[in-house]
Scaffold this active site. Structure first.
Site, mmCIF file in Angstrom:
data_model
loop_
_atom_site.group_PDB
_atom_site.id
_atom_site.type_symbol
_atom_site.label_atom_id
_atom_site.label_comp_id
_atom_site.label_asym_id
_atom_site.label_seq_id
_atom_site.Cartn_x
_atom_site.Cartn_y
_atom_site.Cartn_z
ATOM 1 N N ALA A 107 -6.861 -21.840 13.245
ATOM 2 C CA ALA A 107 -6.291 -22.265 12.044
ATOM 3 C C ALA A 107 -6.765 -21.615 10.672
ATOM 4 C CB ALA A 107 -6.744 -23.874 11.830
ATOM 5 N N SER A 155 -6.587 -18.881 9.892
ATOM 6 C CA SER A 155 -7.364 -17.486 10.169
ATOM 7 C C SER A 155 -6.655 -16.502 9.266
ATOM 8 C CB SER A 155 -7.393 -16.932 11.653
ATOM 9 O OG SER A 155 -6.098 -17.034 11.993
ATOM 10 N N HIS A 212 4.153 -23.297 3.480
ATOM 11 C CA HIS A 212 4.867 -21.915 4.251
ATOM 12 C C HIS A 212 6.117 -21.557 3.730
ATOM 13 C CE1 HIS A 212 2.430 -20.991 7.596
ATOM 14 N NE2 HIS A 212 1.895 -22.187 7.572
ATOM 15 N N GLU A 233 15.366 -23.255 12.020
ATOM 16 C CA GLU A 233 14.457 -24.403 12.351
ATOM 17 C C GLU A 233 14.897 -24.713 13.919
ATOM 18 O OE1 GLU A 233 14.304 -27.632 9.813
ATOM 19 O OE2 GLU A 233 13.999 -26.346 7.958
#
Length: 183
Positions: A10, A12, A49, A61
């Site tokens: 997470a 990273s 995002h 999506e």
């Protein structure tokens, strides 16, 4: 065809690295996102995002049906970023908490069908495809059976995708470590 798996924990920097590679590819960029805004906190993550992506990128999506989405979107003139395999896996494990003790995800027909379809498709994908996934097996053993099932299936999925991708990169603290150099 060029495929890459970017793994990391997470926050990273794995998505940032994937997006930079896509931007540098010189190809039209399409992003397949797998998250669903089921609560306010996830909606805020998704919004962050979205704000970070260039306006000219096309976003699709697909919390499920990833192989079908990839087959429709991937093209020789495109770079497709799939963000992320781990959320897609979580979506596929819906209902796994009702499995009897000791029964694995193989008992979920939708999981098996979607996973197998994706793995079969990866070697045939045209253009450039960058998969983003979490490496969840580096922490504590989850205390719930569902948590352990998710961790195990995420590890198996990452191994299977890595075996089919030409390049694999692990990201920690924003720094990429190339595990499989590709061409």
């Amino acid at each position: 065809m060029s495929s890459e798996l970017i793994l990391g924990g997470a926050r990273s920097g794995k998505s940032r690295l994937a997006e930079a590679a896509a931007a540098d590819s010189g190809l039209a960029v399409h992003v397949i996102v797998t998250a669903e805004a089921l609560d306010a906190e996830m909606a805020a993550r998704i919004a962050r995002h979205q704000a970070d992506r260039p306006a000219g990128w096309t976003v699709h999506e697909h919390p499920r049906g990833l192989a079908d989405a990839l087959a429709a979107v991937a093209a020789p003139t495109r770079c497709v970023v799939v963000d992320c395999l781990t959320l897609w896996l979580a979506n596929l494990l819906d209902g796994a908490d009702a499995l009897p003790p000791g029964v694995g995800a193989e008992a979920l027909p939708a999981f098996v069908q979607e996973r197998d379809a994706l793995l079969a498709l990866i070697p045939a994908l045209p253009g450039r495809v960058i998969f983003v996934a979490n490496e969840v097996g580096l922490g504590l053993v989850p205390e719930s059976p569902l948590g352990r099932l998710f961790r195990d299936e995420a590890g198996r999925l990452n191994q299977a995708v890595a075996a089919r991708c030409e390049r694999v990169v692990f990201v920690a603290a924003g720094l990429p470590l190339v595990l499989k150099p590709g061409r």
